[in-house]
Design a protein around this motif. Sequence first.
Motif, short mmCIF file in Angstrom:
data_model
loop_
_atom_site.label_atom_id
_atom_site.label_comp_id
_atom_site.label_asym_id
_atom_site.label_seq_id
_atom_site.Cartn_x
_atom_site.Cartn_y
_atom_site.Cartn_z
N ARG A 49 0.82 -1.21 0.00
CA ARG A 49 0.00 0.00 0.00
C ARG A 49 0.86 1.26 0.00
N CYS A 91 -5.34 -8.16 7.25
CA CYS A 91 -6.21 -7.42 8.16
C CYS A 91 -7.52 -8.14 8.45
N GLU A 143 -7.53 -7.99 12.66
CA GLU A 143 -7.16 -6.80 13.44
C GLU A 143 -8.41 -6.01 13.82
N CYS A 149 -6.07 -1.13 12.76
CA CYS A 149 -5.85 -0.83 11.35
C CYS A 149 -5.67 0.67 11.13
N CYS A 164 -2.30 1.60 12.42
CA CYS A 164 -1.28 1.01 11.56
C CYS A 164 -1.15 1.83 10.27
N LEU A 165 -2.28 2.17 9.68
CA LEU A 165 -2.25 2.93 8.42
C LEU A 165 -1.66 4.31 8.63
N ARG A 191 1.98 3.95 8.76
CA ARG A 191 2.49 3.63 7.42
C ARG A 191 2.53 4.87 6.53
FE1 FES Z 1 -4.88 -3.34 9.10
FE2 FES Z 1 -2.33 -2.49 9.12
S1 FES Z 1 -3.32 -3.83 10.51
S2 FES Z 1 -4.01 -1.75 7.98
#
Ligand code: FES
Length: 356
Positions: free
Chosen positions: A285, A317, A320, A325, A328-329, A332
């Motif tokens: 991603r 995912c 999670e 999420c 995490c995003l 990222r």
């Molecule tokens: Fe779902 Fe990373 S754990 S986007």
Amino acid sequence: MQKQQRYLIEKLKKENRLSEAEYEELIAHRDDETAEMLAEAATVRRKKIFGDAVYMRGLIEISSICKNNCYYCGIRKDNRFAERYRLTKEEIISCAEEGYELGFRTFVLQGGEDPYFSDDVLCDIVSELKNGHPDCAVTLSMGERTPESYRALFDAGAERYLLRHETADARHYAMLHPAEMSFENRMNCLKELRETGYQVGCGFMVGSPGQTPATLAKDLTFLQEFKPEMCGIGPFVPHRNTPFGNEKQGSLELTLLLLSVIRVMLPEVLLPATTALGTIHPQGREKGIMAGANVLMPNLSPLYVRKKYELYDNKICTGEESAQCRGCLEARMNSIGCRLTVDRGDSPVFLKNGKL
Ligand code: FES
Ligand code: 5AD
């Protein structure tokens, strides 16, 4: 760098379009430098229009029941190993509540073509979502329906609709779908959606069986003419219990290249870095965003159904919490200099034309 590749990219940058033959050539003769040059041009456009913003949409997978039999899809009717479920209205509303608390302002209701979700049932859910959260956008991704159905759902408050065209080549379409499904109907649905007033998303898988540079060139020419507000593209990932279970997975490299081409061609399009892209590479991603994508669609479905909405093998995912999420995003995106954005993120084209 090959002279002809440089010429094609310069032309695409200048004119925002190429001929079908030129797209085919660009794809067939691509190399690392082609990808690099396209990603650079795509990033310039993404930043110019969206800055460092990456939009997020909360995906709620409302039904794994489907009357269709697409050869690639894990929830196809004839997959008797698929675990079937359907969320209740209360479950859907409560997923959206949870998402709202986490900052989501767009909810995407996606599901198989499940006859249970009649216009009455779906309109009721859409209007309740909109009444509860008038500041949110509701996107539907519920497959092919009648023009009357699209109209009723729009009137109930749905503003956006995602329906991937899957391939713009009729013969290729027939390789991916059984005879009951028609390319013509798919294209008509997209036209109807547009005429009804939706922000429309189309798209396709990269590396689906039978796909060639020539069919991809048709996809790109179709996008260039149709000018969708959104475009979902991600790698084909085989699902073990489908007719395509032993086919090859789509490539990361080609998916990224196509994301870049689409961003250069349609600078204002909303372009997700899909979950399928995150599935074939741990940083898929992030790479997608760096190639030109600007949307993420994390999963808000209840944990107990996530593994059951299995379109392809090894989907990420599925275990999670939504909050995990989201966090995490965020991390990222920050790692690549972007910012997760919570507003509705409407199509700039719609905003400019005063359609909202
Ligand atoms: Fe779902 Fe990373 S754990 S986007
Ligand atoms: N691999 C990747 N994407 C898939 N989809 C369905 N099956 C697969 C698969 N095996 C995509 C289709 C569909 C969207 C909801 O998911 O393009 O339109």
